[in-house]
Design a protein around this motif. Structure first.
Motif: not given
Length: 202
Positions: A93-112
């Motif tokens: 997760v990328v957070l602002h310095d006030i701990r509010v999320p700016m965006g998220w990221w999630d990785a999966k396997d190539t076979a999925d």
């Protein structure tokens, strides 16, 4: 920012665009994308780890580097409470310095099957305001509960576009805060000048 308008974006060294979104150095972002592609190629050649681990390790550096450039905070394995009151843990997760999320990221396997994995994650309550799902081959950006952009992760220009769109997202509460801050600054300046101006006797 509409995807088709991306090519007309003017990059700036100033911290914010007029609409409150973050600004980027085009040259720096291009270097970071190239570094990511070189890093993942090297890891695949020398590592015995699973593809998901390799992709996760390599891709994590990309949002982390961009976040550092924009004075944001990147945290891996950050727990998120869903609207269903369950807990999920996207890869980052990328957070602002006030701990509010700016965006998220999630990785999966190539076979999925990425489409099925995305559907599964969204059913679990993963955030849908600004999140990247990727499997080392394809990256999908979901913004405001709809697919905003997808690309092959071996395409440097397309990947740069996706990451720029991701970091260009502005949460409504952040936009409101910045708008209020913009209006407050002239008022504060006027009050300060009024307080320090010499008084004349009547």
């Amino acid at each position: 920012m509409d995807v088709k308008d991306f090519e007309r974006v003017e990059f700036s060294l100033s911290p914010l665009h007029a609409n409150g979104s973050l600004c980027f150095s085009a040259a720096m972002s291009r270097v970071q994308v190239q570094d990511y592609l070189a890093r993942i190629d090297q890891l695949r050649r020398v590592s015995d780890a699973s593809n998901e681990v390799i992709v996760s390790q390599a891709f994590a550096r990309l949002p982390e580097d961009w976040a550092n450039d924009q004075k944001l905070i990147f945290v891996q394995q950050h727990t998120f409470e869903t609207p269903q009151k369950t807990l999920v843990r996207p890869d980052g997760v990328v957070l602002h310095d006030i701990r509010v999320p700016m965006g998220w990221w999630d990785a999966k396997d190539t076979a999925d099957d990425l489409e099925k994995e995305i559907e599964k994650k969204l059913r679990k309550g993963y955030p849908q305001d600004n999140i990247v799902f990727e499997n080392g081959e394809t990256a999908v950006l979901v913004q405001n509960r709809a697919e905003a952009f997808r690309c092959e992760m071996t395409d440097p220009a397309a990947l740069e576009k996706l990451v720029t769109l991701f970091f260009g997202y502005v949460r409504p509460e952040i936009a409101e805060f910045r708008e209020a801050e913009t209006y407050a600054k002239p008022d504060a300046t006027r009050r300060s000048k009024a307080m320090t101006a010499p008084h004349t006797a009547d």
